[in-house]
Design a protein around this motif. Structure first.
Motif, mmCIF file in Angstrom:
data_model
loop_
_atom_site.group_PDB
_atom_site.id
_atom_site.type_symbol
_atom_site.label_atom_id
_atom_site.label_comp_id
_atom_site.label_asym_id
_atom_site.label_seq_id
_atom_site.Cartn_x
_atom_site.Cartn_y
_atom_site.Cartn_z
ATOM 1 N N MET A 1 37.954 39.850 18.857
ATOM 2 C CA MET A 1 37.130 39.357 19.913
ATOM 3 C C MET A 1 37.837 37.354 20.098
ATOM 4 O O MET A 1 38.597 37.269 19.199
ATOM 5 C CB MET A 1 35.691 38.989 19.084
ATOM 6 N N THR A 2 37.984 37.391 21.008
ATOM 7 C CA THR A 2 38.823 35.989 21.336
ATOM 8 C C THR A 2 36.822 34.675 21.372
ATOM 9 O O THR A 2 36.170 35.364 21.790
ATOM 10 C CB THR A 2 39.658 35.744 22.284
ATOM 11 N N SER A 3 37.781 33.255 21.126
ATOM 12 C CA SER A 3 36.057 32.262 21.482
ATOM 13 C C SER A 3 36.512 31.920 22.513
ATOM 14 O O SER A 3 35.302 31.610 23.111
ATOM 15 C CB SER A 3 36.252 31.370 19.831
ATOM 16 N N LYS A 4 37.492 32.437 23.406
ATOM 17 C CA LYS A 4 37.240 31.464 24.565
ATOM 18 C C LYS A 4 36.424 32.384 25.540
ATOM 19 O O LYS A 4 35.873 32.775 25.796
ATOM 20 C CB LYS A 4 38.674 32.267 25.496
ATOM 21 N N GLY A 5 35.647 31.133 26.568
ATOM 22 C CA GLY A 5 34.575 31.676 27.079
ATOM 23 C C GLY A 5 35.119 31.501 28.776
ATOM 24 O O GLY A 5 36.472 31.439 29.278
ATOM 25 N N LEU A 6 34.760 32.626 29.216
ATOM 26 C CA LEU A 6 34.906 33.189 30.894
ATOM 27 C C LEU A 6 34.048 32.683 31.219
ATOM 28 O O LEU A 6 33.394 32.317 31.717
ATOM 29 C CB LEU A 6 34.856 34.636 30.732
ATOM 30 N N VAL A 7 34.608 33.187 32.746
ATOM 31 C CA VAL A 7 34.926 32.553 33.960
ATOM 32 C C VAL A 7 33.548 33.754 34.875
ATOM 33 O O VAL A 7 35.305 34.553 35.066
ATOM 34 C CB VAL A 7 35.347 31.709 36.017
ATOM 35 N N ILE A 8 33.057 34.144 35.037
ATOM 36 C CA ILE A 8 32.162 35.177 35.715
ATOM 37 C C ILE A 8 31.263 35.338 36.819
ATOM 38 O O ILE A 8 31.533 34.141 37.329
ATOM 39 C CB ILE A 8 31.235 35.718 34.552
ATOM 40 N N VAL A 9 31.821 35.797 37.515
ATOM 41 C CA VAL A 9 31.665 35.458 39.081
ATOM 42 C C VAL A 9 30.618 36.841 39.655
ATOM 43 O O VAL A 9 31.731 37.922 39.553
ATOM 44 C CB VAL A 9 32.489 35.437 40.811
ATOM 45 N N TYR A 10 29.352 36.905 39.819
ATOM 46 C CA TYR A 10 28.872 37.759 41.213
ATOM 47 C C TYR A 10 28.423 37.566 42.286
ATOM 48 O O TYR A 10 27.853 36.647 42.679
ATOM 49 C CB TYR A 10 27.591 38.348 40.439
ATOM 50 N N THR A 11 29.444 38.299 42.953
ATOM 51 C CA THR A 11 29.593 37.743 45.095
ATOM 52 C C THR A 11 28.772 39.714 45.168
ATOM 53 O O THR A 11 29.317 40.433 44.881
ATOM 54 C CB THR A 11 30.198 36.934 45.075
ATOM 55 N N GLY A 12 29.482 39.470 46.516
ATOM 56 C CA GLY A 12 29.636 40.249 47.567
ATOM 57 C C GLY A 12 27.840 39.881 48.022
ATOM 58 O O GLY A 12 26.468 39.953 47.901
ATOM 59 N N LYS A 13 27.584 41.225 49.270
ATOM 60 C CA LYS A 13 26.535 41.592 50.331
ATOM 61 C C LYS A 13 25.200 42.248 49.910
ATOM 62 O O LYS A 13 23.842 41.717 49.896
ATOM 63 C CB LYS A 13 26.781 42.459 51.679
ATOM 64 N N GLY A 14 26.253 43.070 48.233
ATOM 65 C CA GLY A 14 24.698 44.197 47.627
ATOM 66 C C GLY A 14 23.565 42.788 47.069
ATOM 67 O O GLY A 14 23.574 41.762 46.411
ATOM 68 N N LEU A 154 36.517 37.303 35.316
ATOM 69 C CA LEU A 154 35.796 38.931 36.223
ATOM 70 C C LEU A 154 34.993 38.929 37.043
ATOM 71 O O LEU A 154 34.361 37.282 37.275
ATOM 72 C CB LEU A 154 35.223 39.245 34.938
ATOM 73 N N VAL A 155 35.700 38.966 37.490
ATOM 74 C CA VAL A 155 34.979 39.213 39.419
ATOM 75 C C VAL A 155 33.809 40.430 39.646
ATOM 76 O O VAL A 155 35.177 41.349 39.790
ATOM 77 C CB VAL A 155 35.189 38.687 40.497
ATOM 78 N N THR A 156 32.854 40.704 39.808
ATOM 79 C CA THR A 156 32.552 41.511 40.559
ATOM 80 C C THR A 156 31.681 41.902 41.700
ATOM 81 O O THR A 156 30.761 40.505 41.746
ATOM 82 C CB THR A 156 30.990 42.058 39.499
ATOM 83 N N GLU A 157 32.680 41.944 42.482
ATOM 84 C CA GLU A 157 31.531 42.186 43.921
ATOM 85 C C GLU A 157 30.423 43.285 44.390
ATOM 86 O O GLU A 157 30.492 44.378 44.050
ATOM 87 C CB GLU A 157 32.244 42.586 45.047
#
Length: 177
Positions: A1-14, A154-157
């Motif tokens: 496991m890594t200690s690097k913080g992530l940039v996470i995007v939740y987007t989309g029309k749903g 990480l990007v979730t649409e």
């Protein structure tokens, strides 16, 4: 496991972008992580997370800053008022991100704020770049700009397949707000 913080995007029309971020907050709190959620745009209306978030204190801190949804329903505020408040939210966000107090910072509806020209994308990209290595940063809202998607880990649409509004069913307490 890594200690690097992530940039996470939740987007989309749903539906489900804020809900996904809150789910991540619940998971983080389960490990005694400190979470801060800053809500752009939503500020003046009452919705469920305003009340439920208090039950998660002191590990969870929520700050609702906006004047409400921009340009819809009963919004009578000039765009400049929304811009001023959104830029104050960016300043507060940077302060929270750099404070070294939080493991997870959620910028709720920030993508909408960028899309509506309430804040400059360059300011948000600078905010992302300034993030300490150990902080996980979540950005929610529809219309995530390609520049934000590019720097994200990480990007979730969310995709709308079917919605009760299409059948005339109004927003429900505890489900939609």
């Amino acid at each position: 496991m890594t200690s690097k913080g992530l940039v996470i995007v939740y987007t989309g029309k749903g539906k489900g972008k804020t809900t996904a971020a809150l789910g991540m907050a619940l998971r983080a709190i389960g490990y005694n992580h400190k979470v801060c959620m800053i809500q752009f745009i939503k500020g003046s209306w009452h919705y469920g997370e305003m009340s439920s978030s208090k039950r998660l204190e002191p590990e969870f801190e929520m700050t609702a800053i906006g004047k409400g949804f921009v340009g819809i329903i009963d919004d009578k505020s000039p765009k400049e008022d929304h811009q001023k408040i959104a830029n104050e939210a960016v300043r507060i966000s940077k302060e929270k991100i750099l404070s070294k107090k939080y493991d997870l910072v959620i910028l709720d509806e920030i993508n909408y704020a960028v899309n509506l020209d309430l804040v400059k994308i360059g300011d948000i990209l600078d905010l992302i770049k300034s993030k300490p290595n150990n902080v996980n940063l979540v950005l929610t809202g529809n219309y995530a700009k390609p520049e934000i998607i590019e720097v994200a880990d990480l990007v979730t649409e969310m995709k709308e397949v079917k919605h009760p509004f299409q059948l005339g069913i109004k927003a429900k307490k505890g489900i939609d707000f």
